[in-house]
Enzyme design. Structure first.
Site, short mmCIF file in Angstrom:
data_model
loop_
_atom_site.label_atom_id
_atom_site.label_comp_id
_atom_site.label_asym_id
_atom_site.label_seq_id
_atom_site.Cartn_x
_atom_site.Cartn_y
_atom_site.Cartn_z
N HIS A 1 -7.50 -5.56 -0.31
CA HIS A 1 -6.35 -4.69 -0.01
C HIS A 1 -5.48 -5.25 1.12
O HIS A 1 -4.26 -5.23 1.04
CB HIS A 1 -6.87 -3.30 0.36
CG HIS A 1 -5.82 -2.26 0.40
ND1 HIS A 1 -5.16 -1.81 -0.72
CD2 HIS A 1 -5.27 -1.58 1.44
CE1 HIS A 1 -4.27 -0.89 -0.38
NE2 HIS A 1 -4.31 -0.74 0.93
N SER B 1 0.81 -1.22 0.00
CA SER B 1 0.00 0.00 0.00
C SER B 1 0.85 1.27 0.00
O SER B 1 1.71 1.44 -0.85
CB SER B 1 -0.96 -0.05 1.20
OG SER B 1 -1.94 0.94 1.09
N ASP C 1 -9.58 -3.34 -5.20
CA ASP C 1 -9.27 -4.32 -4.16
C ASP C 1 -10.08 -4.07 -2.88
O ASP C 1 -9.72 -4.52 -1.80
CB ASP C 1 -7.76 -4.36 -3.87
CG ASP C 1 -7.24 -3.06 -3.23
OD1 ASP C 1 -8.06 -2.21 -2.83
OD2 ASP C 1 -6.02 -2.91 -3.13
#
Ligand SMILES: *[C@@H]1O[C@H](CO)[C@@H](O)[C@H](O)[C@H]1NC(C)=O
Ligand SMILES: *[C@@H]1O[C@H](CO)[C@@H](O)[C@H](O)[C@H]1NC(C)=O
Ligand SMILES: *[C@@H]1O[C@H](CO)[C@@H](O)[C@H](O)[C@H]1NC(C)=O
Ligand SMILES: *[C@@H]1O[C@H](CO)[C@@H](O)[C@H](O)[C@H]1NC(C)=O
Length: 446
Positions: free
Chosen positions: A414, A215, A381
């Site tokens: 995610h 991320s 996601d």
């Protein structure tokens, strides 16, 4: 050895000599314990926002907003340090407020930089180790073992903590800024990360490191690369492996700014959290960027009779009542996200797809405080939109020198990318193939 060498014209003579010795970074060849030379490229794990643990200490300048915040937490020893993030006490209503006032950042226009709340010192402990990335909360199954599964999977594949496996946690509230603007905390992190990469490389027979970034960590990793000369990058970084990196921000972040995002943590007052989240510089960094989202309408407000694309972010920040963020966004963040520099080392992006992801929001006559009246979902996601996960990759792959691979992971969210079985298998396969000196090819699992 198959190391890709930097173009020789760019390499100073002294480095060239050492390149011919070790073929990558400067190193003393190290025979490993037991006689056999270790053959792995060191891996450095760079977490996303929620995966970093923060400690805080209150000084006499601290002005608690309530009696509860004056006495909580009762710290004994440890020099007054206590865990600020993530600590389950954030769930207890009066303590949510203490948490929020200590987490808040302040933008100082005179210094053109962010700083902590007065009287609140913070630190990231165990830099270099993966221990805080594996943080297991004993009371609550939230954020448990953030990168634990990934780290232990790498260990099963032969990696060893402190030898060729390292962690690079950071204070995720701070970000970086465009050219000419100071970011004391963010820049210090990049400096620390650079040293860690060099140290890991030297300690592992001169093999350059594999950066595995989740991320927001991918955005920091890209800046590390962009802010160092190409010869440094090619000598020290074998591959950048990003997991769910939001190259162009995410629409969900606009919801965070407008109404708060409790990250699925139950019973937390979203408005208290929202006011704290708004002050985080890295959250501004994660707003959708014009480069990726263009003119697409992302938010409609009936109360303001307006619609906003990524190009209208300053108007949006003003209309949600966050005037303090406008200038910082305009001068610091916008120039940072406009330039999405080429990494200059091979990149593999693992992206989850096929999970409902906020694509646009409609706020009604009650304005932003009431939360959205309608949410439209699209591909992504679950947190980051597909356009942002893959957008810049297209631009990078136009450059013949840039090696880039995209691995799509259907139905992987995610956070799920950090412990989904298929995702972990892919990560290990990629790391293995780098270590086995296999040819790099593009592939798409079915
Ligand atoms: C693998 O390493 C050998 C030398 O050990 C080198 O000649 C070869 O080019 C490398 N292969 C790739 C695909 O990089
Ligand atoms: C976006 O809007 C600008 C002006 O508002 C316009 O010049 C441009 O052509 C638009 N771009 C697209 C892709 O629609
Ligand atoms: C809303 O804005 C449009 C133009 O953007 C305008 O035509 C309309 O009159 C406005 N409505 C109200 C209620 O202000
Ligand atoms: C959003 O940006 C576009 C293009 O720059 C502009 O035409 C429009 O007026 C802006 N809208 C708002 C609400 O600021």
């Amino acid at each position: 050895m198959e190391e890709r060498r930097p173009p020789l014209a760019l390499v100073p003579t002294a480095v060239m000599v050492m390149l011919s010795l070790s073929s990558c970074c400067v190193s003393a060849a190290r025979p490993a314990a037991g006689g056999a030379e270790q053959q792995l490229h060191p891996v450095i794990l760079i977490p996303g926002t929620g995966g970093n643990q923060l400690e805080a200490r209150l000084t006499e300048d601290y002005r608690p907003s309530s009696l509860v915040c004056r006495v909580w937490p009762p710290v004994r020893g440890r020099g007054g340090w206590f865990r600020l993030w993530f600590d389950p006490s954030v769930l207890i209503a009066p303590l949510t407020r203490c948490f929020a006032e200590r987490m808040k950042l302040y933008y100082d226009p005179a210094a053109d930089d962010y700083r902590n709340a007065p009287g609140v010192e913070t630190r990231v402990s165990d830099f270099g180790s993966t221990s805080t990335l594996r943080y297991l909360d004993p009371n609550l199954k939230l954020l448990t073992g953030y990168m634990n599964t990934l780290a232990s999977t790498l260990e099963k594949a032969g990696y060893e903590e402190g030898r060729d496996l390292f962690g690079a946690p950071y204070d995720f509230r701070y970000g970086l800024a465009g050219p000419g603007h100071p970011s004391q905390v963010g820049s210090a992190y990049l400096q620390r990360l650079k040293l860690l990469v060099e140290t890991a490389c030297v300690a592992n027979g001169g093999r350059p490191a594999i950066l595995v970034a989740h991320s927001l960590g991918g955005l920091f990793a890209l800046q590390l690369l962009a802010r160092n000369p190409l010869p440094w990058r090619t000598a020290h970084v074998k591959r950048l492996l990003t997991l769910s990196t939001p190259w162009g921000g995410s629409v969900q972040e606009m919801l965070t700014f407008a109404s708060g995002n409790t990250l699925g943590v139950p019973f937390v007052d979203a408005s208290i959290i929202r006011d704290e989240q708004r002050t985080s510089e890295s959250n501004l960094w994660l707003l959708p960027t014009p480069k990726v989202f263009g003119n697409t309408t992302l938010v409609v407000s009936r109360y303001h009779n307006r619609s906003y694309s990524a190009k209208n972010m300053t108007q949006f920040l003003r209309d949600i009542g966050f005037e303090e963020g406008v200038e910082s966004y305009r001068v610091r963040i916008r120039p940072l996200v406009e330039a999405l520099p080429e990494p200059g080392v091979p990149v593999t992006c693992l992206v989850g797809t096929g999970v409902d992801t906020v694509e646009s929001l409609v706020f009604g006559d009650g304005g932003y405080d009431e939360g959205p009246e309608k949410v439209v979902y699209g591909d992504g996601d679950g947190t980051v939109n597909l356009a942002s996960l893959v957008g810049p990759i297209k631009a990078w792959s136009d450059s013949p020198a840039q090696v880039i691979e995209v691995v799509e992971l259907p139905k992987v969210s995610h956070l799920g990318i950090l412990n989904d079985k298929n995702a972990l298998e892919q990560i290990i396969r990629i790391v293995d193939s780098i270590n086995l000196n296999a040819t790099s090819t593009s592939y798409h699992p079915s």
